[in-house]
Design a protein around this motif. Sequence first.
Motif, mmCIF file in Angstrom:
data_model
loop_
_atom_site.group_PDB
_atom_site.id
_atom_site.type_symbol
_atom_site.label_atom_id
_atom_site.label_comp_id
_atom_site.label_asym_id
_atom_site.label_seq_id
_atom_site.Cartn_x
_atom_site.Cartn_y
_atom_site.Cartn_z
ATOM 1 N N ILE A 192 5.635 -13.283 2.328
ATOM 2 C CA ILE A 192 6.420 -14.043 1.338
ATOM 3 C C ILE A 192 6.136 -15.537 1.480
ATOM 4 N N ALA A 193 6.118 -16.003 2.740
ATOM 5 C CA ALA A 193 5.872 -17.429 2.975
ATOM 6 C C ALA A 193 4.435 -17.791 2.591
ATOM 7 N N ALA A 194 3.494 -16.897 2.921
ATOM 8 C CA ALA A 194 2.084 -17.184 2.625
ATOM 9 C C ALA A 194 1.861 -17.303 1.116
ATOM 10 N N LEU A 195 2.629 -16.562 0.341
ATOM 11 C CA LEU A 195 2.479 -16.633 -1.120
ATOM 12 C C LEU A 195 3.213 -17.840 -1.700
ATOM 13 N N GLY A 196 3.918 -18.554 -0.841
ATOM 14 C CA GLY A 196 4.519 -19.820 -1.260
ATOM 15 C C GLY A 196 5.939 -19.736 -1.786
ATOM 16 N N LEU A 197 6.582 -18.569 -1.680
ATOM 17 C CA LEU A 197 7.961 -18.469 -2.183
ATOM 18 C C LEU A 197 8.898 -19.278 -1.287
ATOM 19 N N GLY A 198 10.007 -19.725 -1.836
ATOM 20 C CA GLY A 198 10.907 -20.600 -1.087
ATOM 21 C C GLY A 198 12.108 -19.912 -0.465
ATOM 22 N N THR A 199 12.324 -18.657 -0.818
ATOM 23 C CA THR A 199 13.495 -17.934 -0.299
ATOM 24 C C THR A 199 13.132 -16.520 0.081
ATOM 25 N N HIS A 212 8.781 -20.689 9.369
ATOM 26 C CA HIS A 212 8.602 -21.045 7.953
ATOM 27 C C HIS A 212 9.708 -21.961 7.450
ATOM 28 N N ASN A 213 9.355 -22.678 6.396
ATOM 29 C CA ASN A 213 10.366 -23.487 5.719
ATOM 30 C C ASN A 213 10.932 -22.664 4.551
ATOM 31 N N LEU A 214 11.737 -21.662 4.900
ATOM 32 C CA LEU A 214 12.263 -20.738 3.892
ATOM 33 C C LEU A 214 13.789 -20.767 3.906
ATOM 34 N N ASN A 217 0.905 -1.176 -7.172
ATOM 35 C CA ASN A 217 0.021 -2.306 -6.835
ATOM 36 C C ASN A 217 0.593 -3.228 -5.756
ATOM 37 N N PRO A 218 -0.288 -3.927 -5.053
ATOM 38 C CA PRO A 218 0.143 -4.761 -3.940
ATOM 39 C C PRO A 218 0.985 -5.965 -4.368
ATOM 40 N N ALA A 219 1.679 -6.528 -3.363
ATOM 41 C CA ALA A 219 2.642 -7.609 -3.597
ATOM 42 C C ALA A 219 2.043 -8.790 -4.376
ATOM 43 N N THR A 220 0.811 -9.182 -4.006
ATOM 44 C CA THR A 220 0.209 -10.355 -4.656
ATOM 45 C C THR A 220 0.041 -10.114 -6.156
ATOM 46 N N GLU A 221 -0.400 -8.891 -6.497
ATOM 47 C CA GLU A 221 -0.608 -8.594 -7.924
ATOM 48 C C GLU A 221 0.709 -8.546 -8.680
ATOM 49 N N ARG A 222 1.721 -7.957 -8.032
ATOM 50 C CA ARG A 222 3.023 -7.867 -8.712
ATOM 51 C C ARG A 222 3.607 -9.258 -8.932
ATOM 52 N N LEU A 223 3.413 -10.124 -7.941
ATOM 53 C CA LEU A 223 3.918 -11.492 -8.081
ATOM 54 C C LEU A 223 3.226 -12.192 -9.251
ATOM 55 N N LYS A 224 1.902 -11.990 -9.344
ATOM 56 C CA LYS A 224 1.136 -12.585 -10.447
ATOM 57 C C LYS A 224 1.680 -12.104 -11.794
ATOM 58 N N GLN A 225 1.934 -10.784 -11.857
ATOM 59 C CA GLN A 225 2.453 -10.210 -13.111
ATOM 60 C C GLN A 225 3.801 -10.823 -13.480
ATOM 61 N N SER A 272 9.226 -20.789 -10.500
ATOM 62 C CA SER A 272 9.434 -21.828 -9.493
ATOM 63 C C SER A 272 9.406 -21.245 -8.091
ATOM 64 N N PHE A 273 8.619 -21.897 -7.215
ATOM 65 C CA PHE A 273 8.503 -21.447 -5.829
ATOM 66 C C PHE A 273 9.396 -22.273 -4.900
ATOM 67 N N SER A 274 10.285 -23.058 -5.494
ATOM 68 C CA SER A 274 11.157 -23.893 -4.653
ATOM 69 C C SER A 274 12.258 -23.044 -4.024
ATOM 70 N N ARG A 275 13.055 -23.641 -3.135
ATOM 71 C CA ARG A 275 14.169 -22.910 -2.512
ATOM 72 C C ARG A 275 15.159 -22.422 -3.558
ATOM 73 N N GLY A 276 15.330 -23.230 -4.588
ATOM 74 C CA GLY A 276 16.234 -22.824 -5.658
ATOM 75 C C GLY A 276 17.678 -22.706 -5.215
ATOM 76 N N ASP A 277 18.165 -23.767 -4.555
ATOM 77 C CA ASP A 277 19.576 -23.753 -4.161
ATOM 78 C C ASP A 277 20.465 -23.766 -5.391
ATOM 79 N N SER A 278 21.677 -23.294 -5.200
ATOM 80 C CA SER A 278 22.670 -23.342 -6.268
ATOM 81 C C SER A 278 22.941 -24.799 -6.613
ATOM 82 N N LYS A 279 23.159 -25.053 -7.892
ATOM 83 C CA LYS A 279 23.474 -26.432 -8.291
ATOM 84 C C LYS A 279 24.986 -26.604 -8.397
ATOM 85 N N ARG A 280 25.675 -25.598 -7.936
ATOM 86 C CA ARG A 280 27.121 -25.599 -8.129
ATOM 87 C C ARG A 280 27.843 -26.481 -7.110
#
Length: 362
Positions: free
Chosen positions: A107-114, A141-143, A326-334, A347-355
């Motif tokens: 997950i971290a290698a693919l750049g996701l934030g959470t 990781h910075n996750l 199909n593998p994780a990378t392909e599903r993420l691309k889709q 968006s690959f950011s952490r995506g914290d709540s804005k609340r």
Amino acid sequence: MSSNGAPPSKPLALLKQQESISSLKPSQLTYAEILALLQGQDDEWLFNRANLATESDFNKQVYLRGIVEFSNHCRNNCNYCGLRADNRSVKRYRLSIEEILNAVDTIAALGLGTVVLQSGDDFKYSVNAISTLIAEIKQRHNLAITLSLGDRKLEELKQWREAGADRYLLKMETFDRALFSRCRPKANFDDRIARLIYLQSLGFQTGSGIITDLPGMTDEILAHDIQRLSEMQLDMLACGPFIAHAQTPLAQEPNGNALKSHRVSAILRLMNPGANIPATSSLDALEAGAREQALKRGCNVVMPSFTPTNVCADYNIYPGKNLRQNPATERLKQICQQIQNHGLIASFSRGDSKRTPYVSRH
Ligand code: 5AD
Ligand code: SF4
């Protein structure tokens, strides 16, 4: 005109009138207005407003979360769920800490934030084992870490927060006490609410949610559920349609309806500005394309599964869950492609709540 051709009845007509006169605060929808919207009195207005609200909160960004469903053992016996303890036909699995970390590394290698760590109510993983896992993930990781581990003890929740976990998901499924007891015979309604409040007091970004069209759920119950859920000032709100699972006591009940679930997420969006609302995978299990469509109707989060392929199909909460080749990378691309096709940005950011202003422990 409403979607069924009848003129909008008073609550909604009034609502629109107010909107043009003063600036309407849809975050303050009344029970009667919620009920009217649930019954499809003005889908066009509802979905347009929800989409505008989502765009203004998140600037067309859709947050991606990588989920690892690391154990399908469960001590509970929820009547709707394929993982209930009494279902002997499930092939049960538990991932080792190392296997979980491998999935998190992907997950971290693919750049996701959470990363979301989810399991049934499986108490075989000790409080310390989970704390060590959280600390190790933070070290590597910075996750952002979301936990979805069920009704664990209050001290355990506290220890995990101190270890660095950022968010916790604990779905009520319904806020109707009688329906809750019927559907979740082993869970305690008051304890679950108290846990949610405690999680908030610990500084977790806290989430809950409901299953729409649970057998026995009326529109009146659902309207109350939306009100109760919104009163809790949560950072994450989820809804998804009920899907009948053959090996449960609710096997013969009708499946839920994607449109109803869309109405709920759209109303939740209006009532909860800044909160994260996922487009749940049960939508797609029910109707192809329904999850994508939810991203234009109030939802702003998608959670692709990174559970290892040798076990993912055994995380069979409802039929159609985690069916994939199909593998994780392909599903993420889709998924990213689908998001783009709707004019949105993955968006690959952490995506914290804005609340609520959020304080990270790390
Ligand atoms: N249909 C739809 N959603 C379900 N869940 C569990 N069983 C079902 C079902 N039959 C949802 C619950 C749970 C999440 C992991 O899956 O909301 O919290
Ligand atoms: Fe267990 Fe959650 Fe399924 Fe209930 S819904 S049986 S707690 S996995």
